[in-house]
Design a protein around this motif. Structure first.
Motif, PDB file in Angstrom:
ATOM      1  N   ALA A   1      53.414  48.527  54.357  1.00 33.11           N
ATOM      2  CA  ALA A   1      53.124  50.158  54.258  1.00 33.11           C
ATOM      3  C   ALA A   1      52.226  50.496  55.421  1.00 33.11           C
ATOM      4  O   ALA A   1      51.224  49.838  55.678  1.00 33.11           O
ATOM      5  CB  ALA A   1      52.484  50.469  52.945  1.00 33.11           C
ATOM      6  N   GLY A   2      52.340  51.649  55.740  1.00 35.40           N
ATOM      7  CA  GLY A   2      51.555  52.296  56.834  1.00 35.40           C
ATOM      8  C   GLY A   2      50.913  53.680  56.125  1.00 35.40           C
ATOM      9  O   GLY A   2      50.268  53.610  55.051  1.00 35.40           O
ATOM     10  N   ALA A   3      50.979  54.804  57.003  1.00 30.22           N
ATOM     11  CA  ALA A   3      50.559  55.996  56.601  1.00 30.22           C
ATOM     12  C   ALA A   3      51.446  56.556  55.394  1.00 30.22           C
ATOM     13  O   ALA A   3      52.724  56.250  55.197  1.00 30.22           O
ATOM     14  CB  ALA A   3      50.693  57.053  57.743  1.00 30.22           C
ATOM     15  N   PRO A   4      50.782  57.374  54.669  1.00 26.29           N
ATOM     16  CA  PRO A   4      51.449  58.217  53.585  1.00 26.29           C
ATOM     17  C   PRO A   4      53.017  58.691  54.083  1.00 26.29           C
ATOM     18  O   PRO A   4      52.954  59.039  55.295  1.00 26.29           O
ATOM     19  CB  PRO A   4      50.813  59.227  53.166  1.00 26.29           C
ATOM     20  N   LEU A   5      54.134  58.775  53.554  1.00 27.69           N
ATOM     21  CA  LEU A   5      55.234  59.342  53.915  1.00 27.69           C
ATOM     22  C   LEU A   5      55.464  60.550  52.633  1.00 27.69           C
ATOM     23  O   LEU A   5      55.988  60.326  51.646  1.00 27.69           O
ATOM     24  CB  LEU A   5      56.353  58.398  53.724  1.00 27.69           C
ATOM     25  N   ALA A   6      54.986  61.648  53.212  1.00 27.61           N
ATOM     26  CA  ALA A   6      54.712  62.810  52.055  1.00 27.61           C
ATOM     27  C   ALA A   6      56.171  63.253  51.626  1.00 27.61           C
ATOM     28  O   ALA A   6      56.094  63.613  50.454  1.00 27.61           O
ATOM     29  CB  ALA A   6      53.979  64.138  52.820  1.00 27.61           C
ATOM     30  N   VAL A   7      57.293  63.577  52.345  1.00 30.35           N
ATOM     31  CA  VAL A   7      58.324  63.891  51.885  1.00 30.35           C
ATOM     32  C   VAL A   7      58.986  63.147  50.694  1.00 30.35           C
ATOM     33  O   VAL A   7      59.251  63.527  49.777  1.00 30.35           O
ATOM     34  CB  VAL A   7      59.367  64.122  53.065  1.00 30.35           C
ATOM     35  N   ALA A   8      59.099  61.629  51.120  1.00 25.82           N
ATOM     36  CA  ALA A   8      59.734  60.844  50.094  1.00 25.82           C
ATOM     37  C   ALA A   8      58.591  60.778  48.969  1.00 25.82           C
ATOM     38  O   ALA A   8      59.211  60.804  47.757  1.00 25.82           O
ATOM     39  CB  ALA A   8      59.585  59.252  50.498  1.00 25.82           C
ATOM     40  N   GLU A   9      57.213  60.789  49.060  1.00 27.19           N
ATOM     41  CA  GLU A   9      56.589  60.660  47.874  1.00 27.19           C
ATOM     42  C   GLU A   9      56.743  61.942  47.025  1.00 27.19           C
ATOM     43  O   GLU A   9      56.652  61.970  45.758  1.00 27.19           O
ATOM     44  CB  GLU A   9      55.235  60.544  48.379  1.00 27.19           C
ATOM     45  N   ASP A  10      57.151  62.902  47.474  1.00 29.98           N
ATOM     46  CA  ASP A  10      57.066  64.248  46.680  1.00 29.98           C
ATOM     47  C   ASP A  10      58.810  64.280  46.023  1.00 29.98           C
ATOM     48  O   ASP A  10      59.018  64.435  44.859  1.00 29.98           O
ATOM     49  CB  ASP A  10      57.075  65.408  47.585  1.00 29.98           C
TER      50      ASP A  10
END
Length: 341
Positions: A301-310
């Motif tokens: 895992a790297g940086a947050p992936l905001a679209v998927a997390e939402d």
């Protein structure tokens, strides 16, 4: 013969024709098909760009093939991936890109991704586990990339009870797949092992089941499309819930009917209420949690992936299956109307 016989060959021939491809190689699972494709393009000790919104097997196949998955965010319009995100992830270490046709929907941006991979000289592999019979502008799922992997697991639109299919127009990839699926043997009748293969064969009984399902595939897809049309018409009047649309020129098999909630809700409570008050059971999400948040892939895992997390938390999948009756779809619609609008 109980394995690698005439029924398997016929299943391969007909499945290749479905996809408009030169070759189809039957294997034991969609996961096996994907790992074989990755091994055949030579990903070991390199990187593979992978959508974070996918099933475990997409990234697991990369790891088992000896590569490092590089997770990228999802496209809100298709739940797949965006070419610009792929391009940012490409490096000199990139060995392949995997695209997933989520829920049976082929992204209208896939031709852009095909062109990007061609221009950069990076193999594009389709994880078409959901997409039997789906297409975009006349090109079938499985015919966009260098190779494609289909799952034939019992939950899919068509099944062989267990099994998978690797599809390709590339003669070398097809030859490699035949070797890899049979313990890496250069020939079925000779114990000369040239690849680190595995027992990835499909049995003849599984191929027979697959042939029968393939014959019925148009009918089964038509059933799902009829139910999807009822949902589309009803959800057009909702403000709190919208369907994930099929692009113009696209044909979806509706493995999943995906609907996005305007605001995040407690999905488990919603599912429980639909089940207990209205007798409606929602399908499993695609997917409940993005791969970069799964414990087994924490080291990648790297940086947050905001679209998927939402969006992984803000969508539901309505019940849809071959043989579903219109009255059952109306029951679902009435239940959703009571809880959303």
């Amino acid at each position: 013969m109980l394995t690698l016989g005439r029924y398997g060959k016929e299943f391969e021939r007909r499945f290749a024709a479905l996809c408009g491809a030169k070759h189809a190689v039957s294997v034991s699972s969609g996961t096996a098909a994907l790992e074989i494709a990755l091994r055949a393009v030579g990903v070991e000790a390199r990187e593979v760009v992978v959508p974070t919104n996918s099933f475990f097997a997409t990234a697991a196949a990369v790891v088992h093939a000896g590569a490092r998955p590089i997770f990228i965010d999802m496209d809100p319009a298709s739940f797949a991936i965006r070419p610009e995100d792929v391009e940012r992830a490409l490096t000199s270490r990139t060995a392949a890109v995997v695209v997933v046709h989520i829920g049976g929907l082929v992204s209208e941006r896939l031709p852009e991704l095909v062109e990007l991979c061609r221009r950069r000289g990076v193999p594009l592999i389709e994880d078409a586990a959901h997409a039997h019979g789906s297409s975009y502008r006349g090109t079938m799922a499985g015919a966009f990339g260098l190779a494609a992997a289909f799952s034939l697991y019992p939950t899919k639109v068509m099944t062989s009870a267990e099994g998978g299919m690797l599809v390709t127009n590339d003669d070398r990839i097809a030859e490699e797949a035949v070797i890899y699926r049979d313990q890496g043997k250069a020939s079925f009748l000779v114990n000369a092992h040239t690849r680190m293969g595995y027992n990835w064969r499909m049995s003849e009984p599984h191929a027979i089941i697959g042939l029968r399902h393939l014959e019925r595939l148009p009918e089964m897809i038509a059933d799902r499309q009829r139910i999807a049309a009822l949902y589309d018409e009803a959800l057009a009047g909702f403000t709190e819930l919208r369907p994930l649309g099929v692009p113009a020129g696209g044909v979806s098999n509706y493995y999943k009917y995906i609907a996005v909630m305007r605001e995040r809700r407690d999905r488990q409570q919603l599912k429980r209420e639909l089940r207990e008050r209205f007798g409606v059971s929602l399908s499993g999400e695609v997917y409940e949690e993005p791969l970069h948040k799964q414990p087994v892939f924490a080291s990648y895992a790297g940086a947050p992936l905001a679209v998927a997390e939402d969006l992984c938390a803000r969508h539901i999948c309505l019940p849809i299956y071959s043989g579903m009756e219109d009255d059952e779809a109306r029951q679902v619609i009435e239940a959703l109307a009571a809880l959303f609008d």
